[in-house]
Design an enzyme around this catalytic site. Structure first.
Site: not given
Length: 214
Positions: A59-61
């Site tokens: 999951i992207s930052q």
């Protein structure tokens, strides 16, 4: 740990880092990011860092999610295509900001898990399908905005074709390790303008118009 306090802190950090679109800020405040990660990682969900979600994906930052969303300049009525559903978090943010979201995920277990969370949040304007995202979703084109959440070797022509006149696409482009966010704008006359933005690191965009799996 009070996750609502952690979420407020996350949003305050996004503003400090230059996120200025109030609609994006409100969406990041609204969506419970901890529901999109494993329960054991809920306490880390609001840290500004990517987290593993299984199947060798992440999951992207939060900052990257907010920045890419801000670059699309959504006003509320758009049809948006997302490639790489992953956890479903980016789709959830888009769903609060646009009319309809069409999202494609190639890894079935991730797609099914994302669908369950999105349904639980009553985000009923998200259409999700399992398949090769690099093909886009031609039968639902054109799209007012396209967001690609994996690193591509180049901008696929088929995605430019599926972008509506006046539309915007954000895609990470580069090698298998480092990429740069690229904003592609299609003029109302069909002309294409490309702007390079910040450096980034994404998992590879796997598929016919991306990287091969091996």
């Amino acid at each position: 740990m009070d996750l609502s306090v952690a979420r407020k802190r996350m949003v305050a950090q996004l503003v400090k880092r230059g996120i200025t679109d109030q609609r994006v800020i409100d969406a990041m405040q609204q969506i419970p990011r901890h529901l999109f990660v494993e329960e054991a990682m809920a306490a880390q969900a609001y840290s500004d860092t990517p987290l593993p979600i299984g199947e060798k994906q992440t999951i992207s930052q939060p900052y990257t999610v907010a920045l890419m969303t801000q670059m699309l300049q959504l006003t509320g009525k758009e049809r948006v295509l997302e490639l790489g559903t992953g956890s479903g978090y980016q789709a959830a943010v888009l769903a609060t900001l646009a009319g309809w979201v069409y999202t494609v995920e190639r890894i079935r277990p991730l797609a099914l898990k994302a669908r369950k969370v999105l349904d639980g949040l009553r985000l009923l304007n998200v259409n999700l399908r399992i398949g090769d995202g690099t093909d886009g979703w031609p039968e639902e084109a054109p799209f007012d905005a396209i967001l690609v959440t994996a690193g591509a070797p180049s901008v696929p022509d088929c995605l430019i074709d599926q972008l509506a006149p006046g539309g915007r696409m954000v895609i990470p482009v580069g090698d298998k390790v480092d990429q740069q966010l690229v904003l592609v704008k299609k003029g109302h006359d069909g002309s294409i303008e490309r702007e390079d933005s910040e450096g980034c690191r994404f998992v590879r965009l796997i598929g016919r118009h991306g990287w091969s799996e091996h």
